[in-house]
Design a protein around this motif. Structure first.
Motif, PDB file in Angstrom:
ATOM      1  N   ARG A  31       0.868  -1.248   0.104  1.00 59.68           N
ATOM      2  CA  ARG A  31      -0.156   0.131  -0.115  1.00 59.68           C
ATOM      3  C   ARG A  31       0.838   1.225   0.024  1.00 59.68           C
ATOM      4  O   ARG A  31       0.346   2.476  -0.296  1.00 59.68           O
ATOM      5  N   HIS A  32       2.220   1.054   0.264  1.00 56.70           N
ATOM      6  CA  HIS A  32       3.059   2.415   0.352  1.00 56.70           C
ATOM      7  C   HIS A  32       3.477   2.682  -1.162  1.00 56.70           C
ATOM      8  O   HIS A  32       3.745   3.636  -1.438  1.00 56.70           O
ATOM      9  N   THR A  33       4.005   1.748  -1.873  1.00 56.25           N
ATOM     10  CA  THR A  33       4.214   1.790  -3.181  1.00 56.25           C
ATOM     11  C   THR A  33       3.035   1.643  -4.169  1.00 56.25           C
ATOM     12  O   THR A  33       3.309   2.246  -5.420  1.00 56.25           O
ATOM     13  N   GLY A  34       2.098   1.083  -3.939  1.00 55.71           N
ATOM     14  CA  GLY A  34       0.935   1.036  -4.840  1.00 55.71           C
ATOM     15  C   GLY A  34      -0.124   2.053  -4.640  1.00 55.71           C
ATOM     16  O   GLY A  34       0.158   3.002  -3.905  1.00 55.71           O
ATOM     17  N   GLY A  35      -1.338   1.900  -5.091  1.00 55.96           N
ATOM     18  CA  GLY A  35      -2.480   2.797  -5.075  1.00 55.96           C
ATOM     19  C   GLY A  35      -3.253   2.206  -3.973  1.00 55.96           C
ATOM     20  O   GLY A  35      -2.797   1.837  -2.743  1.00 55.96           O
ATOM     21  N   THR A  36      -4.819   2.483  -4.360  1.00 56.57           N
ATOM     22  CA  THR A  36      -5.710   2.255  -3.355  1.00 56.57           C
ATOM     23  C   THR A  36      -5.975   0.560  -3.301  1.00 56.57           C
ATOM     24  O   THR A  36      -6.827   0.108  -2.263  1.00 56.57           O
ATOM     25  N   GLY A  37      -5.480  -0.194  -3.937  1.00 58.70           N
ATOM     26  CA  GLY A  37      -5.609  -1.490  -4.349  1.00 58.70           C
ATOM     27  C   GLY A  37      -7.079  -1.870  -4.923  1.00 58.70           C
ATOM     28  O   GLY A  37      -7.588  -2.713  -5.142  1.00 58.70           O
ATOM     29  N   LEU A  38      -7.763  -0.723  -5.730  1.00 54.82           N
ATOM     30  CA  LEU A  38      -9.018  -0.651  -6.357  1.00 54.82           C
ATOM     31  C   LEU A  38      -8.680  -0.737  -7.911  1.00 54.82           C
ATOM     32  O   LEU A  38      -9.779  -1.020  -8.652  1.00 54.82           O
ATOM     33  N   GLY A  39      -7.797  -0.282  -8.345  1.00 49.62           N
ATOM     34  CA  GLY A  39      -7.578   0.149  -9.566  1.00 49.62           C
ATOM     35  C   GLY A  39      -7.886  -1.050 -10.590  1.00 49.62           C
ATOM     36  O   GLY A  39      -8.759  -0.804 -11.569  1.00 49.62           O
TER      37      GLY A  39
END
Length: 309
Positions: free
Chosen positions: A262-270
């Protein structure tokens, strides 16, 4: 005609009544079990499974009931996981904002520009999460408003690639678009289609090491599932995805461990939103990946007329 005495008549009547009650009990026993199970479900107990002991109409009803309770349990599990995931995603930025504000209040110091910038970043993060959840909920309910119009897919991809090219070059990546078919026209919502491809390209840039390459390949009139599609493949030479992770890749808030945090990525919903947007267009997304070799996400858009919409 042989006369039957009163005693024998009563005995025969009693035997007949006994068998009638016995047969009635045998026939209604499955229904009684089903009614008891329905009452348990009505009280909130979804862990109910009625044994199927026949292939008649009772058995069919019981099998249908068991299937229904299974779907209810799956829906309830999904709801609980979603609530837990949303709470988890909201907790981090809210905790940061709260901590920064409490520190500023206790120290009686004015907020520094650096602190305000950090708070602003967390507010943006919360806003993006809320927006993504809103879009996802509408898409899953089939209530997302889409503006279907003829769209030159190749021209749209040229614009999108040009938009992300600077970010790719800053990360030491080569990005190119190739289309051997010329203009490819589909009926789609241009804004939502752009959202799908920007998400896929952003992921490819994020998870491809410097010196890597990202290719966007457009194909026209690809036959699949008894239908004709326009296909766009986004192929990278990135870190790849373990095979066992692929089936869950489009789940809400799902991130592959380590590389996709979650620190390098986005919301996890893309990817979930991209998947739902493609379903709303009558298309789908396929992914192929090999660990440490790269990934290929292929978007299938049906080739159809505006009248079909």
């Amino acid at each position: 005609m042989k006369w039957i005495g009163p005693g024998k008549g009563v005995f025969i009547l009693a035997i007949g009544l006994f068998f009638s009650l016995w047969i009635s009990g045998v026939l209604t026993l499955p229904l009684k079990k089903l009614m008891a199970a329905i009452e348990r479900v009505a009280q909130g107990n979804l862990d109910v499974n009625v044994p199927v002991q026949s292939k008649d109409e009772y058995g069919k009803v019981i099998r249908t009931f068991n299937d229904m309770t299974l779907r209810l349990r799956e829906a309830e599990d999904a709801r609980r996981h979603l609530v837990a995931d949303v709470a988890h995603e909201l907790r981090t930025p809210l905790s940061i904002i709260q901590l920064k504000l409490e520190n500023a209040q206790q120290s009686s110091q004015t907020a520094s520009p650096e602190m305000l910038l950090r708070l602003h970043d967390e507010v943006i993060r919360l806003s993006l999460l809320v927006d993504d959840l809103h879009v996802l909920s509408l898409a899953e309910a089939g209530r997302l408003s889409l503006d279907f119009k003829p769209l030159d897919l190749t021209a749209k991809l040229e614009q999108i690639v040009d938009d992300v090219k600077m970010e790719a070059e800053e990360n030491g990546l080569e990005i190119q678009l190739s289309s051997g078919t010329g203009p490819v026209t589909v009926i789609a919502d241009a804004r939502r289609i752009a959202q799908v491809f920007i998400n896929l390209l952003t992921n490819a840039i994020r998870y491809t090491p410097p010196g890597g390459r990202i290719s966007v390949v457009v194909e026209d009139k690809v036959a699949e599932r008894d239908q004709t599609y326009a296909c766009v493949s986004i192929i990278d030479t990135g870190v790849g995805i373990p095979e066992e992770e692929l089936p869950r890749l489009f789940d809400r808030f799902y991130r592959v461990e380590k590389a996709r945090s979650r620190h390098t990525g986005g919301t996890g919903l893309g990817l979930t939103i991209a998947h739902q947007l493609m379903k709303a267009h009558g298309g789908f997304i396929r992914v192929a990946s090999r660990l440490d070799q790269g990934s290929a996400f292929t978007v299938y858009l049906p080739v159809q007329s505006l009248d079909d919409k």
